[in-house]
Design an enzyme around this catalytic site. Structure first.
Site, short mmCIF file in Angstrom:
data_model
loop_
_atom_site.label_atom_id
_atom_site.label_comp_id
_atom_site.label_asym_id
_atom_site.label_seq_id
_atom_site.Cartn_x
_atom_site.Cartn_y
_atom_site.Cartn_z
N PHE A 12 0.82 -1.21 0.00
CA PHE A 12 0.00 0.00 0.00
C PHE A 12 0.86 1.27 0.00
CE2 PHE A 12 -2.88 2.59 3.07
CZ PHE A 12 -3.31 3.40 2.04
N TYR A 140 2.59 -6.84 17.13
CA TYR A 140 2.90 -5.94 16.02
C TYR A 140 3.42 -4.60 16.55
CZ TYR A 140 2.18 -2.43 12.42
OH TYR A 140 2.36 -1.38 11.56
N ASN A 177 -3.91 6.01 11.13
CA ASN A 177 -4.81 5.20 10.30
C ASN A 177 -4.79 5.69 8.85
OD1 ASN A 177 -5.84 4.69 13.15
ND2 ASN A 177 -7.06 3.24 11.97
N VAL A 178 -3.99 5.03 8.04
CA VAL A 178 -3.81 5.45 6.65
C VAL A 178 -4.85 4.78 5.76
CG1 VAL A 178 -2.15 5.72 4.77
CG2 VAL A 178 -1.32 5.56 7.14
N LYS A 186 -4.82 -5.95 1.20
CA LYS A 186 -4.58 -6.08 2.64
C LYS A 186 -5.64 -6.88 3.38
CE LYS A 186 -2.72 -2.81 4.97
NZ LYS A 186 -2.43 -1.54 5.67
#
Length: 340
Positions: A12, A140, A177-178, A186
């Protein structure tokens, strides 16, 4: 000629960074990725690159000088699935690989601009680049935090060693938050806007979480940032090699999920010639529906994020950020064009 490496190139953010570089006439770009998920090639097909190298062989070759003089590496390659529970896989991909890349950049004299994450803050209610507020909720977030901590040690807590030229430029971006074009691969980790666009197309309504964590239905708030703004800030730092550090990359503006849903639905209504409706009217018409908060996310969910941009602005970066209404509307129009 300026030669640049982009890891996660078919992903992305990586593919959008290449697009931004191409727009400047920079085409000598070595794209690094793992195309086991073959349909990601679509994110590269329209771009200009000079080479593609599989991630499994790139790092050693780069460290040994196989690609000549590299000006900068944009490191976007990572496992970004916040629900991934395999800690070994996560640490290998997000921490160990990043350390190896940093060491290779040091050896080859290349600048490093890398993807960190707002997940490093986890359960904190303050989002400032300070260890006191770093409380990841999942492996993560921890993998990203551990590499940030490593860079602080390597470069000095205020990155003075980088500024003094001893390590070269090192910049970490804590992405919030892209959302935006080229995130379709994704799956569940694609943005809320992406999922709501397709949900509305399929069901004629979008679904949001009901009340949770002291927030009313759909009122949980995030700092949503459009991909074009992420690229612009990456390129600003590329243009300013004397600036190093770890920086939040959000808009500095928290907006509720209700805003995203309203923007998606109204943008789609506009494309079909219908008028925009307010939130109350959208819910009364059944176009927005609230569902119970899932048990699987309890204790692992950020109900509120808002980037503190003080450090970013102190560098002189004054890029203006799109709000949800503007960015999501642009994104929906792009998605609709892809479906047509």
């Amino acid at each position: 000629m300026t030669r640049i490496v982009v890891t996660g190139a078919a992903g992305f953010i990586g593919s959008n960074i290449i697009q931004g570089l191409n727009a400047r006439g920079l085409n000598d770009i070595i794209a690094i990725d793992d195309l086991t998920q073959g349909d990601k090639f679509r994110n590269l097909a329209h771009l200009k690159i000079s080479d593609y190298v599989d991630a499994s062989v790139f790092y050693d070759l780069f460290a040994n000088g196989a690609y000549g003089q590299i000006e900068a590496v944009f490191h976007e390659g990572a496992c970004s699935d916040t629900m991934e529970s395999n800690g070994k896989y996560m640490m290998d991909n997000n921490y160990a690989t990043s350390v190896n890349l940093f060491q290779a950049c040091q050896k080859r004299g290349a600048r490093l601009l890398y993807a960190s994450s707002a997940a490093t803050y986890g359960g904190s209610d303050t989002f400032r680049e300070d260890p006191a507020f770093e409380r990841p909720l999942n492996v993560y977030g921890y993998s990203k935090l551990l590499f940030d901590q490593r860079m602080r040690r390597e470069c000095g807590n205020d990155f003075r060693r980088s500024v003094a030229g001893k390590t070269g430029q090192v910049v970490g971006f804590r992405y919030f938050n892209v959302y935006g074009p080229h995130e379709q691969h994704k799956g569940r980790m694609a943005s809320v806007a992406f999922h709501q666009f397709h949900q509305f197309q399929a069901e004629g309504k979008v679904k949001l979480f009901a009340d949770y964590g002291g927030y009313a239905a759909g009122a949980q708030m995030r700092d949503f940032i459009f991909i074009d703004d992420v690229v612009a800030v990456n390129l600003w730092f590329f243009d300013h090699p004397g600036v190093s550090g770890i920086f939040n990359l959000g808009t500095g503006r928290a907006q509720p999920f209700n805003d995203v849903a309203s923007s998606v639905v109204n943008a789609l209504r506009g494309l079909s010639g219908q008028t925009a409706l307010g939130l109350e009217a959208l819910t009364e018409a059944g176009l927005i529906e609230y569902i119970p908060f899932p048990d699987a996310l309890r204790g692992k969910y950020q109900s509120y994020t808002q980037a503190d941009l003080s450090a970013l602005r102190a560098t002189g970066c004054d890029h203006p950020f799109a709000d949800v209404q503007t960015g999501v509307s642009n994104y929906v129009q792009w998605l609709a064009q892809q479906d047509s």
